[in-house]
Write a protein that holds these residues in place. Sequence first.
Motif, PDB file in Angstrom:
ATOM      1  N   THR A   1      96.499  33.333   5.330  1.00 26.65           N
ATOM      2  CA  THR A   1      95.879  31.999   5.283  1.00 26.65           C
ATOM      3  C   THR A   1      94.458  31.985   5.838  1.00 26.65           C
ATOM      4  O   THR A   1      93.843  30.914   5.919  1.00 26.65           O
ATOM      5  N   SER A   2      93.930  33.168   6.201  1.00 26.05           N
ATOM      6  CA  SER A   2      92.519  33.238   6.592  1.00 26.05           C
ATOM      7  C   SER A   2      91.634  33.602   5.412  1.00 26.05           C
ATOM      8  O   SER A   2      90.405  33.563   5.529  1.00 26.05           O
ATOM      9  N   GLN A   3      92.224  33.947   4.280  1.00 22.71           N
ATOM     10  CA  GLN A   3      91.443  34.307   3.095  1.00 22.71           C
ATOM     11  C   GLN A   3      90.710  33.085   2.543  1.00 22.71           C
ATOM     12  O   GLN A   3      91.219  31.973   2.589  1.00 22.71           O
TER      13      GLN A   3
ATOM     14  N   THR B   1     102.585  24.651  19.602  1.00 23.15           N
ATOM     15  CA  THR B   1     101.486  23.685  19.633  1.00 23.15           C
ATOM     16  C   THR B   1     101.353  22.912  18.322  1.00 23.15           C
ATOM     17  O   THR B   1     100.455  22.081  18.185  1.00 23.15           O
ATOM     18  N   MET B   2     102.254  23.175  17.388  1.00 23.93           N
ATOM     19  CA  MET B   2     102.184  22.537  16.073  1.00 23.93           C
ATOM     20  C   MET B   2     102.504  21.040  16.177  1.00 23.93           C
ATOM     21  O   MET B   2     103.530  20.669  16.749  1.00 23.93           O
ATOM     22  N   PRO B   3     101.662  20.172  15.633  1.00 25.71           N
ATOM     23  CA  PRO B   3     101.942  18.732  15.720  1.00 25.71           C
ATOM     24  C   PRO B   3     102.976  18.251  14.708  1.00 25.71           C
ATOM     25  O   PRO B   3     103.359  17.076  14.743  1.00 25.71           O
TER      26      PRO B   3
ATOM     27  N   ALA C   1      92.189  24.415  13.695  1.00 22.97           N
ATOM     28  CA  ALA C   1      93.004  25.556  14.144  1.00 22.97           C
ATOM     29  C   ALA C   1      92.167  26.472  15.028  1.00 22.97           C
ATOM     30  O   ALA C   1      90.975  26.664  14.785  1.00 22.97           O
ATOM     31  N   PRO C   2      92.769  27.040  16.073  1.00 18.49           N
ATOM     32  CA  PRO C   2      91.993  27.879  17.000  1.00 18.49           C
ATOM     33  C   PRO C   2      91.496  29.165  16.344  1.00 18.49           C
ATOM     34  O   PRO C   2      92.138  29.706  15.450  1.00 18.49           O
ATOM     35  N   GLU C   3      90.343  29.632  16.798  1.00 17.42           N
ATOM     36  CA  GLU C   3      89.831  30.914  16.323  1.00 17.42           C
ATOM     37  C   GLU C   3      90.768  32.019  16.772  1.00 17.42           C
ATOM     38  O   GLU C   3      91.360  31.960  17.838  1.00 17.42           O
ATOM     39  N   GLY C   4      90.881  33.040  15.944  1.00 15.82           N
ATOM     40  CA  GLY C   4      91.733  34.164  16.303  1.00 15.82           C
ATOM     41  C   GLY C   4      93.215  33.897  16.110  1.00 15.82           C
ATOM     42  O   GLY C   4      94.050  34.693  16.549  1.00 15.82           O
ATOM     43  N   ARG C   5      93.567  32.778  15.452  1.00 10.92           N
ATOM     44  CA  ARG C   5      94.987  32.497  15.220  1.00 10.92           C
ATOM     45  C   ARG C   5      95.585  33.558  14.312  1.00 10.92           C
ATOM     46  O   ARG C   5      94.888  34.228  13.544  1.00 10.92           O
TER      47      ARG C   5
END
Length: 331
Positions: free
Chosen positions: A175-177, A230-232, A217-221
């Motif tokens: 999902t970073s693509q 931490t998912m809402p 979303a945090p960097e480096g996830r």
Amino acid sequence: MTMTMSATPGAPASAPVTMSPNADRPGNASVGNIAGPQLRDMEKKLPLRVLSAQDFAHWQQYGYVIVRNAISDTQAAKTARFLWEFQEMDPNTPETWARPQLRDHAMKELNNSGMVEAYHHQTMWDNRQTPRIYDAFVDIWDREDLWVSIDRANLNTPNTGARAFDGFIHWDEDTSQRPLPINVQGVLSLVDTSDETGGFQCVPELFENFASWLQSAPEGRNPFRPDMETMPYPCHRVPMKAGDLLIFNSLLAHGIRANRSNTARIAQYISMAPASPDNTELTEWRVQSWAQRLPARGHAFPGDPRNWEQTRYQQAQLSPLGEKLLGKVRW
């Protein structure tokens, strides 16, 4: 023009191809990479065959849809019987259910999740080439020239003792693509499921709000594992009946829920994607995989160390639809 690729049982279609050409990519490498608009944004052109307009709207909003009665109860029971046999377990003798898995997984989170390293048995191909299943994927892709995935099954007996398994939530695509990957997955339930038996679980509200969530979303996830602490958005279990097919977008975070019951969760993984007939290497690998009864390739698919599919079972017979879904015959 229709082109047919010949394959003799037990022999390769041409020079041996031992690895899927896409085996180094995440997820199932038995179909080609897909480019184009995201499926959630697609505007339908073909009339719906299986899904209702409401079904299709749910699919695009939440990332999954259930096709009820995709196969018959008889077909589901037949496949389940084969999987019990293949796993050397007796459905009526729970004492046989705790036998160790045949081979550990490189993806350690899959250990004790009940994966069955069978890919080409006749009953599995009968399910793949069921017209209602094919028509459902035509609805999803809005095109008819599809290939079916070469994939396995799941027989998850209660996750207790040596078979401890807690379940997990993940994506099978990176999902970073950018652009985001485009793919579809599917689970055919072979038994009724309940909260206790576990089975498929997912986070549909995350899919619904994926673009805005990515911005914060945090960097480096981990691009394959969302942090559920931490998912809402909550995780939901999706109940299914024997014969139901659940189709989901690969950008839907999902997983297997642990089995806390006294019975087994049983399913077959079936998906379809646009055919890639001009990719000769992949086409030949797919036909050879069927002819020699080979597993999918990639670190998630360890295969059966006993080689039972090659030594105990005959080559699956394909219908005219099945030949096209494999790639043995061009669309």
